[in-house]
Design a protein around this motif. Structure first.
Motif, PDB file in Angstrom:
ATOM      1  N   ARG A   9       0.843  -1.290   0.108  1.00  0.00           N
ATOM      2  CA  ARG A   9      -0.002  -0.145  -0.132  1.00  0.00           C
ATOM      3  C   ARG A   9       0.768   1.143  -0.009  1.00  0.00           C
ATOM      4  NH1 ARG A   9      -2.767  -4.043   0.960  1.00  0.00           N
ATOM      5  NH2 ARG A   9      -4.906  -4.104   1.649  1.00  0.00           N
ATOM      6  N   LEU A  10       0.498   2.237  -0.494  1.00  0.00           N
ATOM      7  CA  LEU A  10       0.986   3.816  -0.523  1.00  0.00           C
ATOM      8  C   LEU A  10      -0.098   4.548  -0.032  1.00  0.00           C
ATOM      9  CD1 LEU A  10       3.210   5.594  -1.118  1.00  0.00           C
ATOM     10  CD2 LEU A  10       2.088   5.891  -3.438  1.00  0.00           C
ATOM     11  N   GLY A  11       0.203   5.270   1.127  1.00  0.00           N
ATOM     12  CA  GLY A  11      -0.836   6.323   1.315  1.00  0.00           C
ATOM     13  C   GLY A  11      -0.207   7.883   1.171  1.00  0.00           C
ATOM     14  N   THR A  12      -0.963   8.737   0.841  1.00  0.00           N
ATOM     15  CA  THR A  12      -0.176  10.080   0.770  1.00  0.00           C
ATOM     16  C   THR A  12      -1.146  11.060   1.106  1.00  0.00           C
ATOM     17  OG1 THR A  12      -1.115  10.195  -1.511  1.00  0.00           O
ATOM     18  CG2 THR A  12       0.928   9.493  -1.372  1.00  0.00           C
ATOM     19  N   ALA A  36       3.955  10.898   2.607  1.00  0.00           N
ATOM     20  CA  ALA A  36       4.068   9.447   1.794  1.00  0.00           C
ATOM     21  C   ALA A  36       4.511   8.348   2.784  1.00  0.00           C
ATOM     22  CB  ALA A  36       4.456   9.428   0.511  1.00  0.00           C
ATOM     23  N   VAL A  37       3.696   7.307   2.909  1.00  0.00           N
ATOM     24  CA  VAL A  37       4.212   6.339   3.630  1.00  0.00           C
ATOM     25  C   VAL A  37       3.709   4.934   2.731  1.00  0.00           C
ATOM     26  CG1 VAL A  37       4.091   7.134   5.837  1.00  0.00           C
ATOM     27  CG2 VAL A  37       1.991   6.084   5.044  1.00  0.00           C
ATOM     28  N   SER A  38       4.354   3.844   3.019  1.00  0.00           N
ATOM     29  CA  SER A  38       4.279   2.741   2.197  1.00  0.00           C
ATOM     30  C   SER A  38       4.454   1.564   3.256  1.00  0.00           C
ATOM     31  CB  SER A  38       5.068   2.529   1.033  1.00  0.00           C
ATOM     32  OG  SER A  38       6.206   2.222   1.543  1.00  0.00           O
ATOM     33  N   GLY A  39       3.745   0.445   2.683  1.00  0.00           N
ATOM     34  CA  GLY A  39       3.794  -0.671   3.705  1.00  0.00           C
ATOM     35  C   GLY A  39       3.043  -1.945   3.294  1.00  0.00           C
TER      36      GLY A  39
END
Length: 50
Positions: A9-12, A36-39
Motif C-alpha cells: 500500500r501507498l498512502g499520501t 507519503a508512507v508505504s507498507g
C-alpha cells in the motif's frame, strides 16, 4: 480494483494533484517523501475485505 488485491500500500497526503503526483513519482523512484508512507497490511487480505 479493491484494496484487498494489492499486497503493498501507498498512502499520501497532498494539497493538490500536482503535489500528489510529485509524491507518487518520488515513491516510484525510491526517494523519501514527506507526506507519503508505504507498507504491507498486518492482516491477511481476506480479513481486510470484511
Amino acid at each position: 480494483m479493491r484494496r484487498s488485491h494489492a499486497d503493498h500500500r501507498l498512502g499520501t497526503i497532498a494539497r493538490d494533484h500536482g503535489q500528489l503526483a510529485a509524491r507518487a513519482r518520488s515513491f516510484a523512484t525510491g526517494e523519501e517523501s514527506n507526506g507519503a508512507v508505504s507498507g504491507r497490511p498486518l492482516l491477511p487480505s481476506e480479513q481486510l475485505a470484511q
